[in-house]
Design a protein around this motif. Structure first.
Motif, PDB file in Angstrom:
ATOM      1  N   LEU A  98      -4.394  55.232  -8.232  1.00 25.99           N
ATOM      2  CA  LEU A  98      -5.477  56.077  -7.725  1.00 25.99           C
ATOM      3  C   LEU A  98      -5.582  57.367  -8.527  1.00 25.99           C
ATOM      4  N   ALA A  99      -4.446  57.934  -8.921  1.00 27.94           N
ATOM      5  CA  ALA A  99      -4.469  59.163  -9.718  1.00 27.94           C
ATOM      6  C   ALA A  99      -5.118  58.909 -11.068  1.00 27.94           C
ATOM      7  N   VAL A 122     -16.034  51.057  -8.380  1.00 29.51           N
ATOM      8  CA  VAL A 122     -15.227  51.947  -7.548  1.00 29.51           C
ATOM      9  C   VAL A 122     -14.798  51.245  -6.268  1.00 29.51           C
ATOM     10  N   LEU A 123     -15.734  50.593  -5.596  1.00 27.53           N
ATOM     11  CA  LEU A 123     -15.414  49.952  -4.321  1.00 27.53           C
ATOM     12  C   LEU A 123     -14.475  48.772  -4.501  1.00 27.53           C
ATOM     13  N   PHE A 127     -10.816  50.707  -4.828  1.00 30.38           N
ATOM     14  CA  PHE A 127     -10.461  50.719  -3.404  1.00 30.38           C
ATOM     15  C   PHE A 127     -10.284  49.330  -2.804  1.00 30.38           C
ATOM     16  N   ASP A 128     -10.424  48.294  -3.626  1.00 32.46           N
ATOM     17  CA  ASP A 128     -10.076  46.932  -3.223  1.00 32.46           C
ATOM     18  C   ASP A 128     -10.890  46.424  -2.033  1.00 32.46           C
ATOM     19  N   PHE A 129     -12.173  46.809  -1.949  1.00 28.27           N
ATOM     20  CA  PHE A 129     -13.046  46.255  -0.923  1.00 28.27           C
ATOM     21  C   PHE A 129     -13.330  44.784  -1.225  1.00 28.27           C
ATOM     22  N   ASP A 130     -13.475  43.963  -0.188  1.00 27.54           N
ATOM     23  CA  ASP A 130     -13.876  42.577  -0.376  1.00 27.54           C
ATOM     24  C   ASP A 130     -15.318  42.521  -0.879  1.00 27.54           C
TER      25      ASP A 130
END
Length: 304
Positions: A98-99, A122-123, A127-130
């Motif tokens: 994340l850094a 980004v998602l 952030f590992d969104f499905d």
């Protein structure tokens, strides 16, 4: 749990999504506030507050980015993201990843993407969104989002920054760099810089800045060794601070007002890039802002 409680719990995630899409602290904060207004006004209780809020903040950020890109094309000099001192979204299991994703280098790479590609990347990748959640957030089909993600990854892979994995080594090198800077130690600075190091500043036409980037270890070391002692005599000091997840510092005038930030990019045990943000419009979230023009006059003409 009330709506405001749900929103406050998810606020760090929402800001972190918006900041990575926009590269601006102020615009990300505005996007989060607009997201709250939409959530508060929604007549239907969403099945998932996280899904609703992530979708809302992504859509707001995409709209803002589309207009921001036009302004950035007319920007005076290099454009850098607004410096971020601390990412409010903390996930200890992915702290390093994340850094690195919020570094100046990574955010500048994201500027190459279209707003939709940037949001999908980004998602999904940060952030590992499905994919179904990503598709809902950006208003595209799952298949379209997979294509957008693939294109974004190709663009990012072309210039993906390679940071030293060991954060302790980064910090140790940064400590040596700032010590040499404070002393005006030309040889000490030169030894820490990569042969092809570059130094660039973002003043946006609103503060003194270099006419062009300075390249090469000898040139950068000579500039730094000569300029900081003169700045110190003009009352400028600095506090070491992580900037966008990387070693850096905040420079202040004698009254503690923010003059600029400086962020280091460390690769293979050497400093490969130095980025300075001095545009006062990008520093207000850090505190009262110094008069960079007045300090520049004192540095250039001491005793006047």
């Amino acid at each position: 749990m009330t709506k405001i409680d749900e929103f406050q719990e998810l606020r760090p995630l929402l800001f972190s999504i918006a900041y990575r899409i926009l590269g601006s602290v102020s615009e990300a904060e505005d996007a989060v506030q607009e997201t709250w207004l939409r959530f508060e006004a929604s007549p239907v209780e969403p099945r998932s507050a996280r899904a609703f809020l992530s979708t809302a903040v992504s859509r707001v950020a995409i709209d803002v980015l589309r207009s921001a890109r036009v302004r950035r094309e007319r920007y005076v000099g290099p454009w850098f993201p607004e410096p971020l001192l601390a990412d409010p979204y903390a996930d200890p299991a992915r702290a390093v990843e994340l850094a690195d994703s919020v570094s100046m280098a990574a955010l500048l790479l994201l500027e190459r993407l279209s707003p939709l590609e940037r949001a999908v990347f980004v998602l999904r990748d940060v952030f590992d969104f499905d994919y179904p959640d990503v598709a809902s957030a950006v208003g595209r089909s799952g298949a379209a989002c997979r294509q957008l993600a693939a294109r974004a990854r190709r663009h990012m892979a072309e210039g993906r920054p390679r940071f030293d994995a060991d954060r302790h080594d980064r910090e140790a090198l940064a400590a040596r760099f700032f010590g040499a800077l404070r002393e005006g130690d030309l040889e000490g600075l030169r030894d820490l810089l990569a042969a092809d190091v570059s130094l660039a500043g973002d003043g946006g036409g609103k503060a003194p800045q270099l006419a062009r980037a300075v390249a090469g270890a000898e040139n950068v070391a000579r500039l730094l060794a000569s300029i900081y002692p003169r700045m110190a005599r003009a009352g400028v000091g600095f506090d070491r601070h992580e900037v966008n997840g990387q070693p850096g510092a905040i420079f202040r005038d004698g009254d503690g007002r923010v003059l600029h930030t400086l962020a280091l990019e460390v690769v293979d045990g050497r400093i490969e890039a130095i980025r300075v943000v001095i545009n006062p419009d990008k520093l207000g979230h850090l505190g009262p802002v110094a008069d960079a023009w007045a300090i520049n006059r004192r540095v250039r003409h001491p005793g006047r």
